[in-house]
Design a protein around this motif. Structure first.
Motif, PDB file in Angstrom:
ATOM      1  N   PRO A  30       0.803  -1.225   0.000  1.00 63.15           N
ATOM      2  CA  PRO A  30       0.000   0.000   0.000  1.00 63.15           C
ATOM      3  C   PRO A  30       0.829   1.265   0.000  1.00 63.15           C
ATOM      4  CG  PRO A  30      -0.060  -1.070   2.155  1.00 63.15           C
ATOM      5  CD  PRO A  30       0.592  -2.032   1.215  1.00 63.15           C
ATOM      6  N   GLN A 157      -8.123   1.613   7.177  1.00 61.76           N
ATOM      7  CA  GLN A 157      -8.304   0.195   6.908  1.00 61.76           C
ATOM      8  C   GLN A 157      -9.063  -0.012   5.607  1.00 61.76           C
ATOM      9  OE1 GLN A 157     -10.201  -0.649  10.801  1.00 61.76           O
ATOM     10  NE2 GLN A 157      -8.660  -2.263  11.033  1.00 61.76           N
ATOM     11  N   ASP A 158      -8.811  -1.133   4.969  1.00 60.98           N
ATOM     12  CA  ASP A 158      -9.549  -1.529   3.769  1.00 60.98           C
ATOM     13  C   ASP A 158     -10.769  -2.346   4.177  1.00 60.98           C
ATOM     14  OD1 ASP A 158      -7.285  -0.463   2.678  1.00 60.98           O
ATOM     15  OD2 ASP A 158      -7.071  -2.003   1.136  1.00 60.98           O
ATOM     16  N   ASN A 166      -7.923   4.101   2.347  1.00 62.68           N
ATOM     17  CA  ASN A 166      -7.616   2.661   2.312  1.00 62.68           C
ATOM     18  C   ASN A 166      -6.124   2.424   2.113  1.00 62.68           C
ATOM     19  OD1 ASN A 166      -7.542   3.615  -0.296  1.00 62.68           O
ATOM     20  ND2 ASN A 166      -8.763   1.996  -1.193  1.00 62.68           N
ATOM     21  N   LYS A 168      -4.655  -0.075   4.087  1.00 65.09           N
ATOM     22  CA  LYS A 168      -4.473  -1.391   4.718  1.00 65.09           C
ATOM     23  C   LYS A 168      -3.947  -1.280   6.149  1.00 65.09           C
ATOM     24  CE  LYS A 168      -3.660  -3.769   0.306  1.00 65.09           C
ATOM     25  NZ  LYS A 168      -5.006  -4.347   0.229  1.00 65.09           N
ATOM     26  N   TYR A 192       0.128  -1.918  10.248  1.00 60.34           N
ATOM     27  CA  TYR A 192      -0.188  -2.557   8.972  1.00 60.34           C
ATOM     28  C   TYR A 192      -1.115  -3.735   9.241  1.00 60.34           C
ATOM     29  CZ  TYR A 192       0.486  -4.811   4.422  1.00 60.34           C
ATOM     30  OH  TYR A 192       0.288  -5.382   3.191  1.00 60.34           O
ATOM     31  N   PRO A 194      -3.502  -5.604   6.832  1.00 62.35           N
ATOM     32  CA  PRO A 194      -4.089  -5.799   5.506  1.00 62.35           C
ATOM     33  C   PRO A 194      -5.369  -6.619   5.503  1.00 62.35           C
ATOM     34  CG  PRO A 194      -2.150  -7.187   5.771  1.00 62.35           C
ATOM     35  CD  PRO A 194      -2.184  -6.263   6.955  1.00 62.35           C
ATOM     36  N   THR A 196      -7.688  -6.486   7.938  1.00 62.13           N
ATOM     37  CA  THR A 196      -8.672  -5.834   8.813  1.00 62.13           C
ATOM     38  C   THR A 196      -9.114  -6.806   9.901  1.00 62.13           C
ATOM     39  OG1 THR A 196      -9.400  -4.535   6.898  1.00 62.13           O
ATOM     40  CG2 THR A 196     -10.761  -4.402   8.859  1.00 62.13           C
TER      41      THR A 196
END
Length: 510
Positions: A30, A157-158, A166, A168, A192, A194, A196
Motif C-alpha cells: 500500500p 483500513q480496507d 484505504n 491497509k 499494517y 491488511p 482488517t
C-alpha cells in the motif's frame, strides 16, 4: 495461512512473466514497492510502481530442462527478506511456505544503537511507541514482536465502513500521559493490518500485537492481533510543527502546522489525490533568477524540500473522486495554485520518497481561495487572439488491437476506446469554441497530417469545430504526412475570416 508470527504464504497464477532474460517481478504494498526481484540478470523498471528502480538479481535461475513443479525459493529463518537465501530450483509448494523456510522473530534478542541498548520485550509486556520509534530514522526494535496500547488517530483500513481512505491499516498514538519528554522520538506509528483483523475507528483505544518493521522509510507494526479496549476516547494532542524541522520526530502522529501553507503543485491531484504545499513565497524555477548551475540547483531543491509537504487523501487507489477539499469536488470549491491553508492537520507519514500529511476525514482542512486576477480588457482597434493549447494526446487512432501511430508505428497515446475518444473530442471542441481565438498552436496532436491540409487528427478536430461553430477554421499543412519521428507533433489551425497563409509552412529542424 498463518505459519508463525503473523506470516504465511499466498499463491497466484500468472502467465507471461518469463518471456526472455532477464525476467522479474515487482511486489507492491500500500505504501509502494516492497521488492523488485529478477533472475537471469538485472534490469531497470521502465514504468508502473517500480519505475526507475534497479532490480535485485536473486542469483539462481531455471533452465529449459527444469521439470514442471519446481520453483526458485527462499530458505532460512527470520522475518526480513535479508534473513533468507535464494536457492533452487526445488519442489514448489504453492500456498504454503517453502521447505526449509521458517518465520521466526524470537532469534532477535537485542538491538544496539550509538546511544542506547534495548532488549526484546516479552510479547505480553506493553511497549510504548516512543521506544519503538527511537531517536533515529529506523526503529531500534526492528523485527521484534511487541504489544502496544494506544489511541487510533487515523483510520485507513480496507473493507470497513470508511471507503474514502484505504492504506491497509491505521495510525495509533500514545495518550498524552504516556508521552516522553524526548523531542526526537515520535509517539505515533502505523499499524499494517491488511486483513482488517478488527474494524477500528478514530478514538478507539486498541491493543495491538505484531512485528516491528520498516517499509520504504516508514516504521510500522505488522499486526497479528488487534483488540478494541474502549471507544470514544479523547484524542492525543497533535504535535505542533513549523518549517524548517526534522519531520522524522513526528512520524505517525497527529500534526498541526503553525504556518500558513500554499498550494504549489496539483499535478497528481486527479490521479493520486495529492497536492504539494509550501511555506513562504511561491516557488519558481531555479533558472527564473539564476544561471544554470548544478550545485546551485541542488541547493535550491534542498531549500524547497525543507519547506514543502504533500497533502494526501489517504487512498491507495488511483483516479478516484477528489476528497481533499470536501465531500464533493466542483468548480465552486476547486482551489487554484496559490490557495492557502492555515493550521494544516492530519497524520504524518513518509511514503513514495516524501513526507505526507494524510487527511483523516473529507473535511479535515479548509483552503482559502487564491482569487483569479481580473482579465485584461480587449485591446482597441484591429487585433488577433492567439492561443497555445495542449490537446493532451488527441489521437484518432485508438490505443487498442495493436494499433500503431506516427512514422515509426509507435503505440497510440490517446483514447483507449470510442467512449474516451468522444469525451475528449467534445471537451476540446468546447474549449476551442469558447476561447474563440484567431490562431491556435496545438500541442500533442497525433503525428499524421495526411497528404494535404484538412486531413489527419488535426483535420478531424477542425471539422468538428466547424460543424458546431459559426466561424470557419482551417489547418496548416506542414508539407509532409509526418513531422519528426515521434507519435505526437505540433500543429496550427486558424480562423479563415481573419487570418490567411503567406507562403508554404516551414519547420525549424536544426
Amino acid at each position: 495461512g498463518d505459519d508463525r508470527a503473523g506470516y504465511g504464504a499466498l499463491s497466484f497464477l500468472q502467465s507471461g512473466i518469463q518471456n526472455g532474460a532477464p525476467d522479474g517481478l515487482c511486489l507492491v504494498g500500500p505504501e509502494g514497492p516492497v521488492e523488485f526481484l529478477s533472475y537471469e540478470g538485472s534490469m531497470t523498471a521502465a514504468d508502473e510502481a517500480c519505475s526507475g528502480m534497479e532490480s535485485t538479481n536473486v542469483g539462481v535461475s531455471e533452465t529449459s530442462s527444469t521439470p514442471a513443479g519446481e520453483s526458485l525459493q527462499r530458505t532460512g529463518t527470520g522475518l526480513q527478506g535479508s534473513d533468507f537465501t535464494w536457492t533452487g530450483p526445488a519442489t514448489a509448494t504453492p500456498g504454503s511456505v517453502n521447505v526449509g523456510q521458517t518465520f521466526d522473530g524470537t532469534s532477535q534478542t537485542s538491538t544496539t544503537t550509538a546511544t542506547t541498548t534495548t532488549t526484546t520485550p516479552a510479547p505480553n509486556t506493553v511497549t510504548l511507541i516512543h521506544d519503538i520509534q527511537g531517536a533515529a530514522d529506523t526503529s531500534p526494535l526492528d523485527g521484534v514482536i511487541v504489544l502496544v496500547e494506544a489511541i487510533v488517530v487515523g483510520d485507513f483500513q480496507d473493507g470497513d465502513a470508511d471507503t474514502s481512505r484505504n492504506l491497509k491499516g491505521f495510525y495509533i498514538q500514545e495518550e498524552d500521559v504516556d508521552a516522553d519528554a524526548e523531542a526526537l522520538t515520535s509517539e505515533g506509528v502505523f499499524v499494517y493490518d491488511p486483513n482488517t483483523l478488527t474494524d477500528v475507528n478514530i478514538g478507539d483505544k486498541v491493543s495491538v500485537q505484531g512485528v516491528v518493521g520498516e517499509s520504504f522509510g516508514q516504521t510500522q507494526i505488522v499486526a497479528s492481533s488487534v483488540t478494541i479496549v474502549s471507544s470514544g476516547n479523547t484524542l492525543p494532542s497533535p504535535a505542533l510543527v513549523s518549517f524548517p524541522t526534522d519531520l522524522e520526530a513526528f512520524e505517525g502522529m497527529r500534526v498541526e502546522f503553525s504556518q500558513t501553507l500554499q498550494i504549489t503543485e496539483m499535478y497528481n491531484l486527479g490521479r493520486f489525490g495529492e497536492v504539494k504545499l509550501a511555506e513562504g513565497a511561491r516557488p519558481v524555477q531555479f533558472t527564473q533568477s539564476n544561471s544554470p548551475d548544478a550545485t546551485g540547483y541542488a541547493q535550491h531543491l534542498e531549500a524547497l524540500a525543507a519547506r514543502t509537504i504533500t497533502y494526501d487523501d489517504g487512498q491507495s487507489s488511483q483516479n478516484v473522486p477528489v476528497t481533499l477539499f470536501g465531500p464533493t469536488y466542483t468548480t465552486a470549491n476547486a482551489p487554484r495554485m496559490g490557495a492557502t491553508v492555515a493550521s494544516l492537520s492530519g497524520v504524518l507519514n513518509y511514503a513514495f520518497g516524501s513526507w505526507r500529511v494524510r487527511s483523516t476525514s473529507v473535511d479535515t482542512n479548509t483552503f482559502a481561495q487564491n482569487p483569479r486576477p481580473t482579465p485584461p480588457s480587449s485591446p482597441s482597434g484591429s487585433h488577433l487572439k492567439i492561443v497555445t493549447l495542449n490537446v493532451l494526446n488527441f489521437f484518432t487512432t485508438l490505443d487498442q488491437n495493436g494499433n500503431g501511430a506516427g512514422p515509426n508505428n509507435l503505440s497510440p497515446r490517446g483514447a483507449d476506446n470510442q467512449l474516451e475518444y468522444d469525451r475528449q473530442l467534445e471537451k476540446l471542441v468546447t474549449a476551442i469554441l469558447d476561447m474563440d481565438a484567431d490562431i491556435y498552436g496545438l500541442v500533442e496532436l497525433e503525428n499524421d497530417f495526411g497528404s494535404q491540409a484538412g486531413e489527419g487528427a488535426i483535420g478531424t478536430l477542425v471539422d468538428e469545430v466547424n460543424n458546431r461553430g459559426t466561424a470557419t477554421y482551417s489547418t496548416v499543412y506542414p508539407g509532409s504526412q509526418y513531422v519528426g519521428g515521434d507519435a505526437i507533433a505540433c500543429g496550427f489551425i486558424y480562423k479563415t475570416s481573419t487570418v490567411s497563409l503567406q507562403g508554404a509552412a516551414a519547420i525549424l529542424d536544426n
